[in-house]
Design a protein around this motif. Structure first.
Motif, PDB file in Angstrom:
ATOM      1  N   LYS B 142     -23.845  -6.778 -35.457  1.00  0.00           N
ATOM      2  CA  LYS B 142     -23.497  -7.997 -36.187  1.00  0.00           C
ATOM      3  C   LYS B 142     -23.769  -9.170 -35.260  1.00  0.00           C
ATOM      4  O   LYS B 142     -24.144  -8.983 -34.104  1.00  0.00           O
ATOM      5  CB  LYS B 142     -21.996  -8.003 -36.503  1.00  0.00           C
ATOM      6  CG  LYS B 142     -21.487  -6.901 -37.388  1.00  0.00           C
ATOM      7  CD  LYS B 142     -19.960  -6.909 -37.332  1.00  0.00           C
ATOM      8  CE  LYS B 142     -19.371  -5.851 -38.226  1.00  0.00           C
ATOM      9  NZ  LYS B 142     -19.447  -6.174 -39.638  1.00  0.00           N
ATOM     10  N   TYR B 145     -20.648 -13.972 -33.185  1.00  0.00           N
ATOM     11  CA  TYR B 145     -19.419 -14.487 -33.805  1.00  0.00           C
ATOM     12  C   TYR B 145     -18.668 -13.365 -34.526  1.00  0.00           C
ATOM     13  O   TYR B 145     -17.476 -13.162 -34.315  1.00  0.00           O
ATOM     14  CB  TYR B 145     -19.792 -15.598 -34.799  1.00  0.00           C
ATOM     15  CG  TYR B 145     -18.589 -16.247 -35.440  1.00  0.00           C
ATOM     16  CD1 TYR B 145     -18.025 -17.407 -34.900  1.00  0.00           C
ATOM     17  CD2 TYR B 145     -18.008 -15.700 -36.577  1.00  0.00           C
ATOM     18  CE1 TYR B 145     -16.917 -17.992 -35.472  1.00  0.00           C
ATOM     19  CE2 TYR B 145     -16.897 -16.277 -37.155  1.00  0.00           C
ATOM     20  CZ  TYR B 145     -16.358 -17.428 -36.605  1.00  0.00           C
ATOM     21  OH  TYR B 145     -15.269 -18.005 -37.181  1.00  0.00           O
ATOM     22  N   ASP B 146     -19.404 -12.614 -35.363  1.00  0.00           N
ATOM     23  CA  ASP B 146     -18.749 -11.574 -36.152  1.00  0.00           C
ATOM     24  C   ASP B 146     -18.209 -10.454 -35.281  1.00  0.00           C
ATOM     25  O   ASP B 146     -17.213  -9.818 -35.622  1.00  0.00           O
ATOM     26  CB  ASP B 146     -19.727 -10.989 -37.184  1.00  0.00           C
ATOM     27  CG  ASP B 146     -19.981 -11.974 -38.309  1.00  0.00           C
ATOM     28  OD1 ASP B 146     -19.139 -12.863 -38.499  1.00  0.00           O
ATOM     29  OD2 ASP B 146     -21.024 -11.853 -38.986  1.00  0.00           O
ATOM     30  N   ASN B 147     -18.866 -10.204 -34.156  1.00  0.00           N
ATOM     31  CA  ASN B 147     -18.364  -9.203 -33.233  1.00  0.00           C
ATOM     32  C   ASN B 147     -16.975  -9.587 -32.744  1.00  0.00           C
ATOM     33  O   ASN B 147     -16.062  -8.764 -32.749  1.00  0.00           O
ATOM     34  CB  ASN B 147     -19.301  -9.071 -32.033  1.00  0.00           C
ATOM     35  CG  ASN B 147     -20.192  -7.845 -32.148  1.00  0.00           C
ATOM     36  OD1 ASN B 147     -19.729  -6.725 -32.002  1.00  0.00           O
ATOM     37  ND2 ASN B 147     -21.475  -8.071 -32.435  1.00  0.00           N
ATOM     38  N   TYR B 150     -14.325  -9.601 -35.457  1.00  0.00           N
ATOM     39  CA  TYR B 150     -14.100  -8.318 -36.119  1.00  0.00           C
ATOM     40  C   TYR B 150     -12.613  -7.937 -36.140  1.00  0.00           C
ATOM     41  O   TYR B 150     -12.043  -7.676 -37.191  1.00  0.00           O
ATOM     42  CB  TYR B 150     -14.920  -7.244 -35.403  1.00  0.00           C
ATOM     43  CG  TYR B 150     -14.828  -5.864 -36.011  1.00  0.00           C
ATOM     44  CD1 TYR B 150     -15.500  -5.561 -37.183  1.00  0.00           C
ATOM     45  CD2 TYR B 150     -14.071  -4.861 -35.402  1.00  0.00           C
ATOM     46  CE1 TYR B 150     -15.426  -4.295 -37.735  1.00  0.00           C
ATOM     47  CE2 TYR B 150     -13.991  -3.595 -35.947  1.00  0.00           C
ATOM     48  CZ  TYR B 150     -14.677  -3.313 -37.115  1.00  0.00           C
ATOM     49  OH  TYR B 150     -14.593  -2.056 -37.660  1.00  0.00           O
ATOM     50  N   ARG B 153     -10.211 -10.352 -38.038  1.00  0.00           N
ATOM     51  CA  ARG B 153     -10.381 -10.204 -39.488  1.00  0.00           C
ATOM     52  C   ARG B 153      -9.707  -8.940 -39.984  1.00  0.00           C
ATOM     53  O   ARG B 153      -9.027  -8.942 -41.008  1.00  0.00           O
ATOM     54  CB  ARG B 153     -11.869 -10.142 -39.825  1.00  0.00           C
ATOM     55  CG  ARG B 153     -12.498 -11.512 -39.958  1.00  0.00           C
ATOM     56  CD  ARG B 153     -13.955 -11.356 -40.365  1.00  0.00           C
ATOM     57  NE  ARG B 153     -14.580 -12.658 -40.508  1.00  0.00           N
ATOM     58  CZ  ARG B 153     -15.836 -12.907 -40.153  1.00  0.00           C
ATOM     59  NH1 ARG B 153     -16.580 -11.949 -39.624  1.00  0.00           N
ATOM     60  NH2 ARG B 153     -16.341 -14.100 -40.323  1.00  0.00           N
ATOM     61  N   GLN B 186     -24.541 -17.128 -34.012  1.00  0.00           N
ATOM     62  CA  GLN B 186     -24.964 -16.325 -35.166  1.00  0.00           C
ATOM     63  C   GLN B 186     -26.076 -15.320 -34.813  1.00  0.00           C
ATOM     64  O   GLN B 186     -26.513 -14.563 -35.663  1.00  0.00           O
ATOM     65  CB  GLN B 186     -25.430 -17.227 -36.323  1.00  0.00           C
ATOM     66  CG  GLN B 186     -24.307 -18.070 -36.930  1.00  0.00           C
ATOM     67  CD  GLN B 186     -23.055 -17.261 -37.273  1.00  0.00           C
ATOM     68  OE1 GLN B 186     -23.145 -16.143 -37.760  1.00  0.00           O
ATOM     69  NE2 GLN B 186     -21.878 -17.826 -36.988  1.00  0.00           N
TER      70      GLN B 186
ATOM     71  N   GLN C 362     -17.547  -1.391 -42.294  1.00  0.00           N
ATOM     72  CA  GLN C 362     -17.937  -2.599 -41.572  1.00  0.00           C
ATOM     73  C   GLN C 362     -18.823  -2.345 -40.367  1.00  0.00           C
ATOM     74  O   GLN C 362     -19.451  -3.270 -39.868  1.00  0.00           O
ATOM     75  CB  GLN C 362     -16.688  -3.381 -41.157  1.00  0.00           C
ATOM     76  CG  GLN C 362     -15.917  -3.785 -42.400  1.00  0.00           C
ATOM     77  CD  GLN C 362     -14.721  -4.628 -42.078  1.00  0.00           C
ATOM     78  OE1 GLN C 362     -14.722  -5.357 -41.104  1.00  0.00           O
ATOM     79  NE2 GLN C 362     -13.698  -4.533 -42.909  1.00  0.00           N
TER      80      GLN C 362
END
Lengths: 426, 295, 463
Positions: B142, B145-147, B150, B153, B186, C362
């Motif tokens: 990913k 940021y998403d890492n 994770y 979230r 990103q 995910q």
């Protein structure tokens, strides 16, 4: 207690519910797939197992020379064409006397299968001394009668809705009361070819056709497949345009729809090279091309599994590359190659679509005698029968499927056993 | 929580186990309880471990009766020859061993006085409190940021986007990575260099604000410069977290930890102040190891 | 001599030449120089060398002759037909040719045939037997000559092993190249016939026409105008049935794979996996039978109970059963793909406190996405090319609809229908089957190439 702990705790209930739901979907998917399998098999077996018995009627026949129009020293040809039909007719008339109406007379004749007179013919030709004697003979009943006795015609229905009328039922009840109706193992199913009459139809010619077709397939695809795999795995130069092209082609051919191979067979083998249509030879050629990718891919995997130390050992004592491969590597890879070949053959045995294209869809009564005589194969026979509306044919289609599945299961078991027995840990 | 087989790990562990099983008996008699200072005062101990045994499938024992305390805000390092059980022990602390089929842990492990194997205890919550960084950097496929986002979230730690942005920025900053990646948050996390990836994994772990961070040979896949950066980072992180680090590098243990535990063949042989372990080892086996006679 | 006879003779000859080749080499090597053996190779290689000389040229000539025999004989027969037949159109001529060939194959018909055809057929048979005789003599003569030439090569200095190994390599290359030849053969057969089809029917009509009824021949001599060939309804039907199949197979197959690889204990796996494999090993004709005789009537009854009108050969029945057939295919491909996701990825996620399903949804699925897309494309290619289920359970009527309860027909159904039964080879009807085959081949080829490429790239990423 930190804020993290509290916030995580707050989410837990929901998250575990989601987890449970997801897990359930997975389990349900598997259960559903297996349920489909069970329904399919149960449906086929339920429909097919009655086909393994047939209803027989006992007739008392008078084989007198006059009715037959022959004598004890007639030639076989005369015996063959003698009038067995009337003999059968007479014996039925004696059993059920007083039938006069045309329609009912016809119905009386068709209590027994058309095979009844040939049954007599076979007996007389085997033993001409039977002429002039009275015999009790079990003859095959008509498929409607057979269907009735297997419980697939409901006698409580209004007469107009069933294939067996009330007067026939009275006859049958009488015959049954006399002990003249019996269910016997259906040997005809395994010893005859196709027939328009379901009670006389068998799978032997299709089985032999399948055998010849697979024979051609095996004798071509095995050596070619092994040679190709050996080349690609052991000898082929790396990063060579042609070798890459071959590899791409093999992987693609494994996924080309089978019907396209049928088109190839029709246009190239039959139209261009004049291989006879409908023959196991052309079927085998087409199936060879189809199974080659399977065999090559399996054989390469088996060769790759042989550790390099074996090769180095042989090369180290001065064997040539070819000697090493043929004398050391190939024998070790053989169980794996054979397993792949059996699986490829099982695929070929179940294949139908391409064979329709090359005319193996003919109506074949006789057992084919060679790889060039017209024949059909078991799956195509199933396809042909499945089109017939008679209940008795549905039954036989399912029974033929059971036979086909039995062959496939045994082949796959053989492959599994082979793999287990020769499994080697390096 | 029972979890499915993870074949690769199991085999690896089993192999290691078989390799060592031959020599276990001859050493066993030399190990009688742990030498040094395995225990702390009750209130100083974050983790409290008594009589910990670990069995793998087939009843092969990997850890034998380990007793130790791990203190608040200390860096404790675990060393020993490969296959000695140091990683296995580390994985007990956040119940990662649950993910290996057939693995069984017995004994008492308490985190802040609560038994982590208690029925009421939840592995999800436990792992949120006790984060883990692995040997090989394993960023998810990913964006950066998403890492980092994770964990927050998953656990619902941020109530809105701004809060989440904040957590991501702070975590990356703490992991010393923010400056390097702030213009490409990103971009995929897998595109970073090895050292950056490992710092990303540390940032990912910090983002959940755990209380303890377990590190399983975090620098073994990295070059010396990246290793140095991570070591500095660990030293800074000590202020806010308890850190347990498994390492095969004795120099690293000496540089960054306050206490050092020496494992041998599944036994905790010696646990003492790092300085003592390296300058004045009490047990013959420890001395042999740190002087390079084996391992 | 029959074909089988020739091959058997060649085999005997091969055994014989191995024996004498080996013997000759031994005679050369012994007894004087038993320890200082001056042969270059082992004696058996000299045996093989003679075999190569005896068999390979003979076999090549035999194969070449056998392949060319029939086309040449046929064209010869055709050129000897009376002029009034020669002058007719190509279609008529090929019809006549076929009739003569059928006569030649069937002695019973031959006796009672039209004298002109009878003469042609007898002529053909005579030429055929002459050809067979010449072939036998030529092949056997070549083989025997080969033995002598081979024997002359049995000398100590001959590098027999290297020569034999070279020949073996060439044979292996030849075998491997059959894959290319097959592809070429497919392309060649569908392209040529399609080209002829598009000579009679414009490609635009075929690709964009919405009316398909090839069976309605107007007049016998109007090959090109027999019926209409707008294939759009077939494409729509194919897509409809494939879509239904994929709608069933993809979620079920994917979820089964996930459950089997991430959740299931060893016991469940030991039973569920073979069960899936059985599902995969069932021949398509069996699925077709099941679809036509069990599922379709069931759906019809069910639909009617709910007040819907359902065709007896509904797209839903065929699609549903095809979906069942593809489940194990999708599941085993996805299983491979999911297992290729490295364990460290799972550990990372569990270590963060993710639950199993969170990890799967995910981390694992996003990581495996390219592989799953590849699996999906392969499954789609499989569905589009599947024949027996639709032949048995889908209809023949070319309805243009996306209502799954109606009957539709597919590309494969039409190919089978157009090519089975009696047909003359050159009519637009027959050629249309090849044009359909061409479109099928192109579409599945693209799907396969793209899918295999994606899957390979994906595997490389984690290797």
């Amino acid at each position: 207690m930190s804020t993290t702990t509290e916030r995580v705790k707050a989410t837990l209930g929901k998250r575990y519910a989601r987890e449970k739901r997801f897990r359930f979907y997975g389990l349900a998917s598997i259960a559903l797939s297996i349920l489909f399998l069970v329904i399919l098999l149960a449906d086929i077996i339920g429909k097919g197992y009655p086909a393994f018995t047939s209803t027989y009627i006992k007739l008392d026949v008078q084989l007198d020379a006059q009715t037959l129009g022959v004598s004890a020293d007639s030639t076989p040809e005369q015996l063959r064409t003698a009038n067995y039909n009337t003999v059968v007719q007479n014996s039925l008339n004696t059993l059920i006397p007083g039938v006069t109406e045309r329609k009912e007379k016809k119905a009386l004749k068709s209590l027994v299968s058309g095979d009844a007179q040939y049954e007599l013919q076979r007996r007389v030709m085997d033993d001409p001394t039977l002429i002039g004697t009275n015999q009790s003979v079990w003859v095959l009943a008509d498929d409607d009668i057979d269907t009735y006795y297997k419980g697939n015609i409901d006698r409580t229905l209004p007469e107009g809705d069933r294939r067996i009328k009330d007067f026939q039922l009275t006859w049958l009840d009488k015959l049954e009361a006399d002990g003249r109706i019996e269910s016997q193992f259906n040997t005809i199913f395994f010893t005859r070819g196709d027939s328009r009459e379901p009670e006389e139809a068998g799978i032997l010619s299709a089985l032999i056709g399948s055998f010849y077709t697979l024979l051609v397939t095996l004798s071509l695809s095995f050596p070619i497949g092994v040679a190709a795999a050996l080349y690609l795995e052991e000898f082929a130069p790396k990063n060579n345009f042609w070798v890459d092209l071959i590899e791409v082609n093999i992987n693609n051919l494994a996924a080309v729809p089978s019907i396209v191979f049928g088109l190839l067979g029709l246009a190239v083998f039959i139209q261009l090279f004049g291989v006879p249509r409908s023959a196991p030879l052309v079927g085998g050629l087409v199936l060879t091309l189809m199974t080659l990718p399977t065999i090559i891919i399996a054989a390469r995997a088996a060769l790759r599994a042989v550790p390099p130390s074996i090769r180095e050992g042989a090369l180290g004592i001065g064997a040539s590359k070819t000697q090493t491969v043929f004398q050391n590597v190939l024998p070790l890879a053989m169980p794996g190659i054979l397993t792949g070949t059996i699986i490829g053959m099982a695929q070929a045995l179940g294949e139908t679509a391409p064979l329709l294209m090359i005319g193996m869809i003919a109506f074949i009564m006789d057992v084919p005698s060679s790889v060039t005589s017209p024949s059909t194969v078991l799956p195509v026979q199933i396809y042909l029968w499945s089109d017939s509306p008679e209940r008795a044919f549905t039954e036989r289609t399912s029974a033929a499927i059971m036979v086909l599945l039995a062959f496939l299961v045994s082949m796959n078991l053989l492959a599994v056993i082979l793999r287990k027995r020769f499994e080697r840990r390096w | 929580m029972t979890e499915a087989t993870i074949d690769m790990t199991t085999t690896a562990v089993l192999k290691a186990n078989t390799a060592t099983s031959g020599g276990r008996e001859e050493f066993a008699h030399t190990i009688s309880g742990t030498i040094g200072k395995p225990y702390l005062d009750g209130k100083d101990a974050k983790f409290f471990c008594r009589g910990v045994n670990v069995f793998y499938a087939g009843e092969k024992q990997a850890i034998f009766d380990v007793n130790m305390d791990i203190g608040r805000n200390e860096v404790i390092s675990m060393i020993g020859p490969s296959g000695c059980g140091k990683s296995t022990f580390l994985r007990c602390l956040n119940r990662m061993n649950d993910t290996i089929a057939g693995c069984r842990v017995t004994g008492d492990i308490k985190l802040d006085g609560e038994d982590i194997h208690d029925k009421e205890q939840d592995p999800v919550l436990l792992r949120a409190r006790v984060g883990m960084v692995f040997q090989k950097p394993n960023p998810f496929p990913k964006s950066i940021y998403d890492n980092v986002a994770y964990g927050p979230r998953l656990h619902g730690l941020a109530s809105n986007r701004a809060e989440l942005d904040d957590i991501v920025e702070q975590s990356l900053t703490k992991a010393g990575l923010f400056k390097e990646v702030k213009d490409r948050l990103q971009a995929p996390g897998t595109g970073l260099s090895g050292g950056q990836q490992q710092r990303l994994c540390i940032a990912r772990t910090i983002a959940v604000s755990p209380e303890v961070i377990l590190m399983d040979e975090p620098t073994s896949a990295l070059d010396p410069i990246a290793t140095a950066t991570i070591e500095e980072l660990i030293d800074e992180l000590r202020a806010s977290f308890t850190i347990c680090i498994v390492t095969h590098s004795m120099q690293q243990a000496a540089r960054i930890s306050q206490r050092t535990a020496y494992f041998h063949m599944g036994y905790l042989v010696e646990l003492n102040d790092t300085k003592t372990v390296f300058t004045n080892p009490q047990h013959q086996l420890t001395e042999n190891y740190i002087t390079g006679r084996f391992g | 001599m029959s074909t089988l006879g020739i091959l058997l003779t060649l085999m005997l000859l091969a055994a014989f030449s191995y024996y004498i080749g080996r013997k000759r080499s031994l005679a050369l090597a012994t007894p004087a120089k038993r320890d200082g053996n001056d042969l270059h190779s082992l004696p058996s290689y000299y045996g093989y060398l003679v075999v190569v000389w005896a068999v390979i040229p003979a076999l090549l000539v035999f194969a070449l002759w056998s392949t060319l025999e029939t086309p040449l004989l046929t064209s010869n027969m055709r050129s000897h037909l009376p002029a009034e037949y020669q002058d007719k159109s190509a279609d008529e001529l090929s019809l006549t040719t076929n009739r003569v060939l059928n006569l030649a194959r069937d002695p019973a018909q031959l006796a009672t045939a039209d004298p002109i055809f009878k003469a042609a057929a007898e002529d053909y048979l005579q030429m055929q037997s002459m050809s067979q005789t010449i072939k036998t003599i030529l092949v056997l003569a070549l083989a025997i000559a080969g033995v002598f030439i081979g024997l002359r090569h049995v000398k100590p200095k001959t590098r027999a092993r290297n020569q034999v190994e070279r020949v073996v390599q060439f044979i292996m290359i030849g075998c491997a190249s059959i894959a290319i030849l097959t592809t070429v053969g497919i392309v060649f057969s569908v392209l040529i016939e399609s080209y002829r089809f598009f000579g009679q029917v414009p490609a635009t009509e075929f690709l964009f026409g919405t009316h398909w009824s090839p069976q309605t021949a107007l007049r016998a001599d109007q090959a090109g105008s027999s019926g209409s060939f707008g294939a759009v309804p077939l494409f729509v039907g194919t897509l409809l049935i494939s879509a239904i199949a994929l709608l069933i197979a993809v979620p079920l197959g994917l979820m089964s794979a996930i459950y089997l690889s991430e959740y299931a204990g060893p016991k469940l796996r030991a039973y569920a996996k073979p069960a899936m494999e059985i599902l995969a090993g069932i021949p398509t004709v069996v699925y077709g039978f099941f679809a036509a005789l069990t599922v379709a009537p069931f759906i019809r009854t069910l639909g009617e109970a709910m007040g819907l009108s359902v065709a007896s050969e509904s797209a839903l029945a065929a699609g549903l059963v095809m979906g069942i057939m593809i489940i194990p295919f999708m599941s085993s491909l996805s299983d491979d793909v999911i297992n290729a996701v490295p364990q460290s990825m799972r550990d990372g996620s569990y270590g963060m406190g993710a639950t199993k399903s969170e990890t799967i949804k995910q981390v694992i699925l996003p990581a495996a996405l390219p592989g799953i897309v590849g699996a999906f494309l392969l499954a789609a290619s499989r569905a589009i090319g599947e024949t027996m289920i639709v032949v048995m359970a889908a209809g023949l009527a070319a309805n243009m609809t996306i209502n799954p309860l109606e009957a539709v027909t597919t590309v494969t159904v039409q190919i089978v229908t157009l090519l089975t039964g009696d047909q003359e080879f050159d009519s637009a009807k027959t050629l249309a089957a090849f044009a359909l085959g061409l479109s099928l081949f192109i579409v599945t080829l693209i799907l396969n190439v793209v899918a295999l490429h994606i899957v390979r790239k994906y595997r490389e990423q984690y290797d």
